[in-house]
Scaffold this active site. Structure first.
Site: not given
Length: 329
Positions: A196, A254
């Site tokens: 992320k 992400k």
């Protein structure tokens, strides 16, 4: 060799193109993010995410039934916590009667075979908007992990099929997996946000949950001390392999579109399912440009989602899920 081999023969009609197409989107690819709020009869549009909404529990039940009717069978739950319940330790996150816990039960009552994944992070519950406990100007790692593990356990007890830690604390997958095992939740899965990045594409999401970091002198101004540097590639593999070793069942990259090289790297490096989160900023840009008439909404949506799957994603968390499934049908 040309002219014996003419590649365009396989492009002459939609029939042949569809017959030999390598990447096919279907409802089973998608994980639908859902935002939940307290109250009744609430379906409020998120200003920076056109045509996307926050739902109260009664209307959440209607929404998941509609998703199921479209063939969408997996959801990822997020909650917008009232300000009065926020603190620095995430105490409300452990409330067995909290909004997330009730949301899980609402979805399961409405559609029992809907796969329910839950966000595990402190930022919706934090008075400072951070994914961890703030102490002396820093985010405390290990104390945060203890809360995250208890939070995940609370979700499992409420009926979640998977917990999805999105915080990027070191070692939190091990802490969560260990506690779930100790408490007998052997079948509760973990989808880890393994890579992320500290991205600028998250703005609309933070509007949706009112979870942006606050501007105070003793609080870190952003999340760069725990989310990954967008300039780094090899680090994503390291983070992902560590999460798998600690017990992650699914790993996630992400955001999506700007990180397809990372998706491909991870897909080739691991033997567990790889998820991608097509984030709020990616969604909002398409919506805004389409409203201006600058691009074809449906064509761009399909192209982006196809690219994400082509790169190696087996699970796609996307705010476009309903739109694309309706289009495909």
């Amino acid at each position: 060799m040309y002219p014996l081999r003419r590649n365009r023969r396989l492009r002459t009609s939609e029939t042949i193109r569809s017959l030999v197409r390598e990447t096919i989107l279907s409802p089973k690819d998608f994980l639908v993010p859902l935002f939940v709020v307290e109250g009744k009869g609430i379906k409020e549009e998120i200003a920076s995410m056109p045509n996307y909404y926050r739902y109260s529990l009664d209307l959440l039940a209607h929404e998941v039934k509609e998703l199921a009717s479209l063939g969408l069978r997996s959801v990822l739950l997020f909650v917008k916590v009232p300000e009065k319940l926020k603190d620095n330790t995430g105490k409300e996150a452990l409330n067995a009667a909290g909004l997330m816990q009730r949301a899980i039960k609402t979805v399961k009552d409405a559609v029992p075979d809907m796969l329910v994944m839950t966000d595990v992070a402190l930022d919706p519950y934090s008075q400072f908007g951070h994914d961890g406990i703030v102490s002396e100007g820093s985010i405390v790692n290990d104390d945060t992990n203890a809360v995250l593990a208890e939070m995940a356990l609370s979700h499992a007890k409420a009926g979640a099929d998977f917990v999805a830690p999105s915080d990027m604390m070191d070692g939190r997958i091990f802490e969560i997996r260990s506690l779930l095992e100790d408490e007998g939740f052997h079948d509760t899965g973990i989808m880890s946000y393994s890579a992320k990045y500290a991205s600028a594409f998250y703005g609309p999401f933070r509007d949706a949950l009112d979870s942006a970091p606050v501007n105070l002198q003793h609080v870190p101004k952003d999340k760069q001390t725990y989310q990954m540097d967008p300039a780094n590639r090899k680090e994503a593999i390291k983070e992902t392999l560590m999460d798998i070793q600690e017990g992650a069942d699914i790993v996630m990259v992400k955001p999506g579109l700007c990180y397809l090289d990372i998706v491909r790297d991870i897909r080739e490096a691991v033997d567990v399912p790889v998820a991608v989160y097509q984030v709020s900023g990616e969604y909002a840009m398409v919506k805004a440009a389409a409203q201006k008439g600058w691009l074809d909404h449906d064509a761009v949506m399909l192209e982006q989602l196809t690219a994400i799957k082509r790169a190696g994603a087996q699970v796609i968390a996307s705010y476009f899920a309903k739109d694309v499934v309706k289009l495909l049908s």
